[in-house]
Scaffold this active site. Structure first.
Site, mmCIF file in Angstrom:
data_model
loop_
_atom_site.group_PDB
_atom_site.id
_atom_site.type_symbol
_atom_site.label_atom_id
_atom_site.label_comp_id
_atom_site.label_asym_id
_atom_site.label_seq_id
_atom_site.Cartn_x
_atom_site.Cartn_y
_atom_site.Cartn_z
ATOM 1 C CG ASP A 8 -1.934 1.153 1.140
ATOM 2 O OD1 ASP A 8 -2.735 1.176 0.194
ATOM 3 O OD2 ASP A 8 -1.909 2.040 2.019
ATOM 4 C CD GLU A 10 -1.953 6.356 2.883
ATOM 5 O OE1 GLU A 10 -2.551 7.271 2.272
ATOM 6 O OE2 GLU A 10 -2.519 5.344 3.321
ATOM 7 C CG HIS A 153 -6.538 5.967 4.729
ATOM 8 N ND1 HIS A 153 -6.904 4.920 3.922
ATOM 9 C CD2 HIS A 153 -7.684 6.633 5.019
ATOM 10 C CE1 HIS A 153 -8.215 4.952 3.732
ATOM 11 N NE2 HIS A 153 -8.707 5.991 4.388
#
Length: 238
Positions: A8, A10, A153
């Protein structure tokens, strides 16, 4: 031995082509579907500010990133870690697009050339749960994955949650792919096909009351059509 990396990122915003950059990378390693603890977690100085909306999502400030390395400086370590693995990403097109741009800026080949494949759990979830919300939070709720610690997140936390979601999505199955080759999108992301033959479908028989109600409705339809309904003709023929 099957090596999978749940990944993942950001970012400073939503557009890699528009100049947004990766600020965090979180990777969780699975060997034969088991967590190994050999994770990779990095922050990057993007050389630009995050958009206000993005900052509200990830909470990673420009001040915090000021002394972090550039993605280009960490690219060799990242690619060595990911080399040859199956990469699992939720909404893979987004993350792969950003990774491609970061690699392009360092003069390297696209992301998919370094890894075995990319599996998109969002595409997988849409196949399994059509018409439902399939965000990571929604899947955590549906599959009873504890995401109570997720207020903002974060790439590593989201990768850890996605690893749990992926194991639950594929629990009891060696693979979700059908015998023929999985489809591949233009950006090289593998979109898994779901083998429905693995699912046991429950057959629920109608009770006497439901059968009676059904017959009444059929009679009314037959009357409205002047006795021209096809099923009556078939019954008469039999």
């Amino acid at each position: 031995m099957t090596r999978q990396i749940v990944l993942d990122t950001e970012t400073t915003g939503l557009s890699a082509e528009g100049g947004d950059r990766i600020i965090e990378l979180g990777c969780v390693e699975l060997l034969n579907r088991k967590l190994t603890g050999n994770n990779l977690h990095l922050y990057f100085n993007p050389g630009r500010d995050s958009h206000e909306d993005a900052l509200k999502v990830h909470g990673i400030t420009n001040e915090f990133l000021k002394d972090k390395p550039k993605f280009a400086d960490m690219a060799p370590q990242i690619l060595e870690y990911l080399q040859g693995a199956e990469i699992i990403i939720h909404n893979a097109a987004f993350d792969v697009g950003f990774l491609n741009k970061e690699l392009e800026l360092t003069g390297r080949a696209p992301f998919k050339t370094y890894v075995e494949s990319v599996t998109d759990t969002l595409a997988m979830a849409k196949e399994m749960f059509p018409g439902k919300r399939n965000s990571l939070d929604a899947l955590c709720d549906r599959l009873e994955v504890d995401n109570s610690g997720r207020t903002l997140h974060g790439a590593l936390l989201d990768a850890e949650l996605l690893a749990d979601v992926y194991i639950n999505l594929t629990r009891g199955q060696d693979a979700l792919l059908m015998a023929d080759e999985p489809q591949e999108s233009a950006d090289g992301v593998v979109i898994p096909s779901i083998d429905l033959s693995r699912f046991a479908l429950q057959v629920v028989a109608a009770n006497e009351q439901e059968l009676g109600t059904h017959e009444e409705v059929m009679v009314q339809i037959d009357k409205s059509s002047g006795g021209k309904t096809i099923w009556r003709k078939l019954q008469a023929a039999v």
